[in-house]
Scaffold this motif. Structure first.
Motif, short mmCIF file in Angstrom:
data_model
loop_
_atom_site.label_atom_id
_atom_site.label_comp_id
_atom_site.label_asym_id
_atom_site.label_seq_id
_atom_site.Cartn_x
_atom_site.Cartn_y
_atom_site.Cartn_z
N PHE A 52 0.84 -1.21 0.00
CA PHE A 52 0.00 0.00 0.00
C PHE A 52 0.87 1.26 0.00
O PHE A 52 0.49 2.29 -0.57
N MET A 94 -2.71 -2.63 -8.68
CA MET A 94 -2.67 -3.52 -7.53
C MET A 94 -3.80 -4.53 -7.63
O MET A 94 -4.88 -4.24 -8.13
N PHE A 96 -5.87 -7.21 -5.08
CA PHE A 96 -6.04 -7.44 -3.65
C PHE A 96 -6.22 -8.92 -3.34
O PHE A 96 -6.39 -9.75 -4.22
N ASP A 98 -8.70 -10.59 -1.37
CA ASP A 98 -9.97 -11.31 -1.34
C ASP A 98 -10.85 -10.87 -2.50
O ASP A 98 -11.43 -9.80 -2.47
N MET A 101 -14.33 -9.37 -2.09
CA MET A 101 -14.52 -8.05 -1.49
C MET A 101 -14.03 -6.90 -2.37
O MET A 101 -14.33 -5.74 -2.09
N THR A 102 -13.27 -7.19 -3.43
CA THR A 102 -12.61 -6.09 -4.11
C THR A 102 -13.47 -5.45 -5.20
O THR A 102 -13.18 -4.35 -5.63
N LEU A 103 -14.50 -6.17 -5.66
CA LEU A 103 -15.37 -5.56 -6.66
C LEU A 103 -16.60 -5.02 -5.95
O LEU A 103 -17.14 -5.66 -5.06
N ASN A 104 -17.03 -3.84 -6.37
CA ASN A 104 -18.19 -3.24 -5.74
C ASN A 104 -19.44 -4.06 -6.06
O ASN A 104 -19.78 -4.23 -7.24
N PRO A 105 -20.11 -4.58 -5.03
CA PRO A 105 -21.22 -5.51 -5.28
C PRO A 105 -22.41 -4.91 -6.00
O PRO A 105 -23.19 -5.64 -6.60
N TYR A 151 -23.09 -8.84 -12.70
CA TYR A 151 -22.69 -8.25 -11.43
C TYR A 151 -21.68 -9.17 -10.77
O TYR A 151 -21.66 -10.37 -11.05
N HIS A 153 -21.57 -10.69 -8.02
CA HIS A 153 -22.04 -11.90 -7.33
C HIS A 153 -22.40 -13.01 -8.29
O HIS A 153 -22.66 -14.13 -7.86
N ALA A 164 -10.51 -8.77 -11.49
CA ALA A 164 -9.65 -7.80 -10.81
C ALA A 164 -8.30 -7.70 -11.52
O ALA A 164 -7.74 -6.61 -11.67
N MET A 167 -8.66 -5.69 -14.58
CA MET A 167 -8.64 -4.26 -14.27
C MET A 167 -7.22 -3.77 -14.09
O MET A 167 -6.87 -2.66 -14.49
#
Lengths: 324, 325
Positions: A52, A94, A96, A98, A101-105, A151, A153, A164, A167
């Motif tokens: 970070f 970067m 991450f 998990d 958790m890293t993509l906005n749900p 999405y 999920h 990720a 991206m």
């Protein structure tokens, strides 16, 4: 080889109500273009904070207290936020730990990919979408056109991590910091992703920092490895050197604890004791209470020795000639 | 989705049914409206005649059955006190209340969400602490007292805003509205602010809690690591995630404001439904109370339905299924 990143004497600390915690203490390393550096350590050893710090994502109460982070010869420490933002995602990306958790749900994959493109490049939405689709295809997501409208999920963990990674690759960054990106995944998926990441980095000559607590993953992936303990870099060198001939007793202990290095039927070997709390680190070597070789000399800060080019060890009594 | 809506409406009818039963019993226990309505010199014959005229001479269960039979045809009975049908009486007062309630909720949203986000993003700043301190006041000061203070300051001392009534209104599709005239708007400000104060505080605290929770999430840090501008991270990634609790509470509160803005309506003599309810309760005017509560129940159900549908727009993981309780 061209040097992509050089970190010099980095110190990052957090001000807590119990006192100042130095999570990263005097850490120096470098990564070349196309090179993969593995940073290994236990939880709390400071490897994530190191990652970070490179991206300038240390939030208060934490801050970088000293040292330099030279990215392509420009010092990133102290760069204003708007300049730093131009680096993030564009030249330094970067991934991450998990993927759940890293993509906005609540946002679709295409929204999140396209905004990543538009954050750095002034292109129209059609082009941005095209690039988003290509990036998904590149990381091995089948029928990327349809998957764009999904999405997070609706993806499995492995697929999300691929998104990720897509991206991270969008802007062909010069450096990718990957923070345990396969830890949360199945072993088979982990293998696939490792293979693909390795291939992508070699092809595009991207420098990669792979943060992990898993020595065996790093052994198979990295060119060089750096071992962290209690905020300090205790040993670094080429993967083969460090794993075959560890010089720091901690590295040696880590390698000895791998189940594959143990005799079947015997209790697994482990390093006695526990990781010290960063809050009350006394002077001297942080590992000395767990170290079989510790003596009075270890009460002093251990010296850094450079036994060979590219090899460093921070120990008063390095294991000479290695062996675990 | 259609099945879901149909199910919800069927459930609503059940609730309405149960509610009428409770109100019938409840009002009956409090006393007989005839005792209040007849003149003091009324004799036994006159008393019986009054009972008969209002249909109160029948046993309670028969009164209820008569009510149900009429209700099915849309007739909710006549007001005991003034003899006009209860439903039109309430509907006539509705625009005033709706106007007030919607204005108050509008204020709560446009003031509460930005302030809440500010307080959530900068919790240790002077502004953040001031906002949170102010919201405690908004919570705890009694509405009637704030209303009186507003009148005292703005209507009496400063003399800039009127304190009572709706002011000038215009007819839009047969509905009288204050908000479209300057005079009406001036009349609307004080009661709307009075009613909104508590809601603003509520929205501030909800928003702040949501922001505090959301900004620590990995996806927010990842959005920053992707190089998105801070404005986009906050206005898209954070805001959209905190909208679900905010929408839930705003929906419930909207129902509450519409149904029970009694205090503010009374203080500012706002000719809405709240005032009508209080007057009817005082006279034990059962048809009006029952009709009022039926409308309220239906309104809550509809608002909740809208909130549920909004959820699916806000969070793609939520899908409305036929089986929903």
């Amino acid at each position: 080889m061209a040097e992509t990143l050089r970190v010099e004497n980095l110190r990052t600390s957090f001000l807590t109500k119990w006192g100042e915690v130095t999570a990263v203490d005097d850490v120096s390393f470098s990564v070349d273009a196309g090179e993969i550096l593995g940073i290994v350590g236990e939880s709390g050893s400071g490897k994530t904070v190191t990652g970070f710090s490179i991206l300038g994502l240390i939030d208060p109460p934490g801050r970088i207290k000293g040292g330099r982070i030279l990215f392509q010869d420009e010092d990133l420490v102290g760069l204003p936020e708007n300049r730093m933002r131009e680096y993030r995602g564009k030249r330094i990306a970067m991934v991450f730990q998990d993927p759940m958790m890293t993509l906005n749900p609540v946002l679709r994959i295409d929204t999140q990919l396209i905004e990543s493109v538009l954050a750095h490049d002034k292109v129209d939405r059609v082009t941005a979408r095209q690039r988003a689709r290509d990036a998904l295809g590149q990381v091995g997501i089948p029928s990327p056109d349809e998957r764009l409208a999904s999405y997070p999920h609706q993806f499995s963990g492995g697929m999300r991590q691929r998104v990720a990674i897509a991206m991270a690759l969008l802007h062909r960054p010069a450096l990718i910091v990957a923070d345990e990106p396969t830890t949360a995944l199945d072993v088979t998926i982990q293998g696939q992703i490792l293979f693909e990441v390795q291939k992508l980095c070699k092809e595009s000559r991207t420098a990669l920092i792979w943060i992990s607590h898993d020595l065996s993953v790093v052994a198979g992936l990295a060119d060089r490895v750096a071992v962290m303990y209690a905020g300090k870099l205790v040993e670094q060198g080429s993967v083969d050197d460090v794993l075959d001939r560890p010089m720091h007793p901690y590295t040696s202990g880590l390698i000895g604890s791998l189940p594959s290095n143990n005799i079947r039927g015997q209790p697994l070997r482990q390093i006695p004791g526990m990781t010290p709390s960063l809050l009350n680190l006394s002077a001297g070597c942080a590992f000395r209470t767990r170290c079989p070789r510790a003596d009075a000399a270890c009460l002093e800060s251990p010296p850094v020795s450079v036994p060979a080019s590219g090899r460093e060890v921070r120990c008063a009594h390095p294991l000479v000639g290695g062996g675990s | 989705m259609i099945i879901y809506v149909a199910r919800r409406l069927a459930q609503a009818l059940l609730v309405v049914f149960a509610m009428t039963l409770i109100v019938f019993l409840g009002v009956n226990v409090i006393g007989s409206p005839v005792d209040i309505l007849i003149s003091p010199d009324c004799n036994q014959a006159c008393y019986q005649a009054s009972l008969k005229a209002l249909g109160l001479d029948l046993p309670l269960h028969q009164q209820y059955l008569v009510f149900l039979k009429n209700a099915v045809t849309g007739d909710l009975g006549k007001s005991f006190a003034i003899g006009v049908p209860a439903l039109p009486l309430i509907v006539e007062r509705m625009p005033a209340t709706l106007e007030l309630a919607l204005s108050a909720m509008f204020l709560a949203i446009v003031i509460g969400i930005p302030l809440g986000m500010w307080a959530g993003l900068k919790p240790d700043s002077v502004a953040g602490k001031t906002i949170m301190g102010g919201s405690i006041l908004g919570f705890s000061l009694p509405t009637f007292w704030v209303g009186l203070m507003l009148i005292m300051v703005f209507a009496v001392y400063l003399g800039v805003l009127p304190s009572t009534g709706r002011g000038e209104t215009v007819q839009v599709f047969g509905v009288r509205l204050s908000i479209l005239t300057l005079d009406g708007l001036a009349h609307l400000i004080l009661p709307a602010v009075n009613l909104a104060l508590y809601k603003i505080s509520l929205v501030i605290r909800l928003t702040r809690a949501g922001v505090r929770e959301t900004i620590t999430q990995d996806y927010v840090k990842f959005a920053r690591a992707r190089g998105l501008k801070a404005r986009r991270v906050i206005l898209v990634h954070v805001l959209k995630n905190i909208m679900i609790p905010v929408v839930t509470v705003v929906g419930l509160e909207l129902g509450n404001v519409i149904a029970f803005s009694v205090v503010s309506e009374t203080i500012f003599s706002w000719p809405g439904m709240g005032k009508l309810l209080i007057d009817s309760l005082r006279l034990l005017d059962r048809p009006v109370v029952v009709a009022y509560l039926m409308i309220t129940v239906l309104m809550f159900v509809v608002i909740n339905l809208i909130v549920d549908v909004l959820y699916t727009a806000l969070d793609p993981r939520i899908r409305l299924q036929g089986a929903a309780i």
